[in-house]
Design a protein around this motif. Structure first.
Motif, PDB file in Angstrom:
ATOM      1  N   VAL A   5      37.535 -20.375 -22.678  1.00  0.00           N
ATOM      2  CA  VAL A   5      38.156 -20.143 -23.985  1.00  0.00           C
ATOM      3  C   VAL A   5      39.413 -21.006 -24.144  1.00  0.00           C
TER       4      VAL A   5
ATOM      5  N   MET B  32      34.808  -6.404 -19.747  1.00  0.00           N
ATOM      6  CA  MET B  32      35.419  -7.654 -20.201  1.00  0.00           C
ATOM      7  C   MET B  32      36.925  -7.515 -20.040  1.00  0.00           C
TER       8      MET B  32
ATOM      9  N   ASN C 245      40.059 -11.842 -29.896  1.00  0.00           N
ATOM     10  CA  ASN C 245      38.733 -11.419 -30.356  1.00  0.00           C
ATOM     11  C   ASN C 245      38.460  -9.937 -30.114  1.00  0.00           C
TER      12      ASN C 245
ATOM     13  N   TYR D  81      35.612 -17.278 -30.501  1.00  0.00           N
ATOM     14  CA  TYR D  81      34.661 -16.164 -30.492  1.00  0.00           C
ATOM     15  C   TYR D  81      33.236 -16.626 -30.236  1.00  0.00           C
TER      16      TYR D  81
ATOM     17  N   VAL E 272      32.682 -16.795 -26.567  1.00  0.00           N
ATOM     18  CA  VAL E 272      32.597 -15.456 -25.982  1.00  0.00           C
ATOM     19  C   VAL E 272      31.232 -14.841 -26.270  1.00  0.00           C
TER      20      VAL E 272
ATOM     21  N   ASP F  62      42.517 -16.212 -21.834  1.00  0.00           N
ATOM     22  CA  ASP F  62      41.759 -15.534 -20.783  1.00  0.00           C
ATOM     23  C   ASP F  62      40.586 -14.781 -21.394  1.00  0.00           C
ATOM     24  N   CYS F  63      39.452 -14.833 -20.732  1.00  0.00           N
ATOM     25  CA  CYS F  63      38.315 -13.974 -21.035  1.00  0.00           C
ATOM     26  C   CYS F  63      37.410 -13.988 -19.816  1.00  0.00           C
TER      27      CYS F  63
ATOM     28  N   HIS G  96      44.911 -13.485 -25.481  1.00  0.00           N
ATOM     29  CA  HIS G  96      44.238 -12.495 -24.635  1.00  0.00           C
ATOM     30  C   HIS G  96      43.482 -11.458 -25.454  1.00  0.00           C
TER      31      HIS G  96
ATOM     32  N   ASP H 151      40.147  -9.212 -21.258  1.00  0.00           N
ATOM     33  CA  ASP H 151      40.679 -10.093 -22.297  1.00  0.00           C
ATOM     34  C   ASP H 151      39.556 -10.797 -23.058  1.00  0.00           C
ATOM     35  N   THR H 152      39.928 -11.386 -24.209  1.00  0.00           N
ATOM     36  CA  THR H 152      38.893 -11.871 -25.138  1.00  0.00           C
ATOM     37  C   THR H 152      39.130 -13.274 -25.658  1.00  0.00           C
ATOM     38  N   GLY H 153      40.203 -13.947 -25.211  1.00  0.00           N
ATOM     39  CA  GLY H 153      40.498 -15.283 -25.703  1.00  0.00           C
ATOM     40  C   GLY H 153      41.051 -15.278 -27.124  1.00  0.00           C
TER      41      GLY H 153
END
Length: 201
Positions: free
Chosen positions: A3, A19, A58, A28, A31, A7-8, A55, A21-23
């Motif tokens: 990402v 999961m 998304n 997206y 992810v 972080d993801c 982080h 973190d999601t970026g």
């Protein structure tokens, strides 16, 4: 997951998935593609280490588009639109939210997620929201992985002083490998003694 600057991480064991973190919201597609490749459609845990956009960018979409059982996040707050959107998605979905503390453990398949930081939940103690990053160790059989969020020196020093078990085979470096604010200090790595280091940047 790639990402970019963020972080993801997806942790999966059979039918159990987490999961970390999601970026950023701009990532997206990456992810979603990673989740699709791994055939992950639901998450036992969505761990949002701290409220920075790279982080949790998304998080709202993940909560809206996938089944999430539990969200783990610190009590630290942010006044950004991204953070507000995340809270709205949590409220709308009625997902369970927990603020984990040092020593808490969560089962994930045949593995265990162990919370090793932050030590203090006192929001007046640390000057930087990065210092409230959830630091989690995933232990699977004989291998352990330490995920440091954007933890700074002030909180990692407290973790070490508190006797948190930070030893791990693999560490996701704190704060994208930064040396600022005491991140990724010699003391931290002398304690962790990892075989491998992953830097997400």
């Amino acid at each position: 997951v790639d990402v970019g600057q963020g972080d993801c991480i997806i942790v999966t064991d059979g039918e159990n998935h987490a999961m970390i973190d999601t970026g950023m919201y701009t990532e997206y597609d990456a992810v979603q593609n990673a989740l699709m490749d791994l055939e992950v459609y639901d998450l036992d845990y969505l761990i949002l280490t701290h409220p920075d956009a790279d982080h949790i960018g998304n998080a709202a979409d993940i909560i809206d588009d996938y089944t999430v059982d539990v969200v783990l996040m610190p009590a630290a707050e942010n006044d950004s639109k991204t953070y507000r959107n995340t809270l709205e998605a949590i409220e709308d979905s009625e997902v369970i939210v927990e603020n984990p503390k040092l020593g808490d453990t969560y089962s994930l398949g045949d593995g265990t997620i162990q919370i090793v930081g932050p030590v203090s939940e006192n929001l007046g103690l640390y000057s930087d929201t990065n210092s409230y990053s959830i630091c989690a160790k995933f232990v699977y059989k004989d291998t352990s992985y330490l995920f440091m969020g954007d933890a700074t020196g002030e909180c990692t020093d407290d973790m070490i002083a508190a006797g948190a078990d930070l030893s791990a085979d693999v560490i996701k470096a704190a704060h994208h490998g930064s040396a600022n604010d005491g991140c990724n200090s010699n003391e931290l790595y002398d304690t962790v003694r990892p075989q491998s280091v992953v830097i997400s940047c």
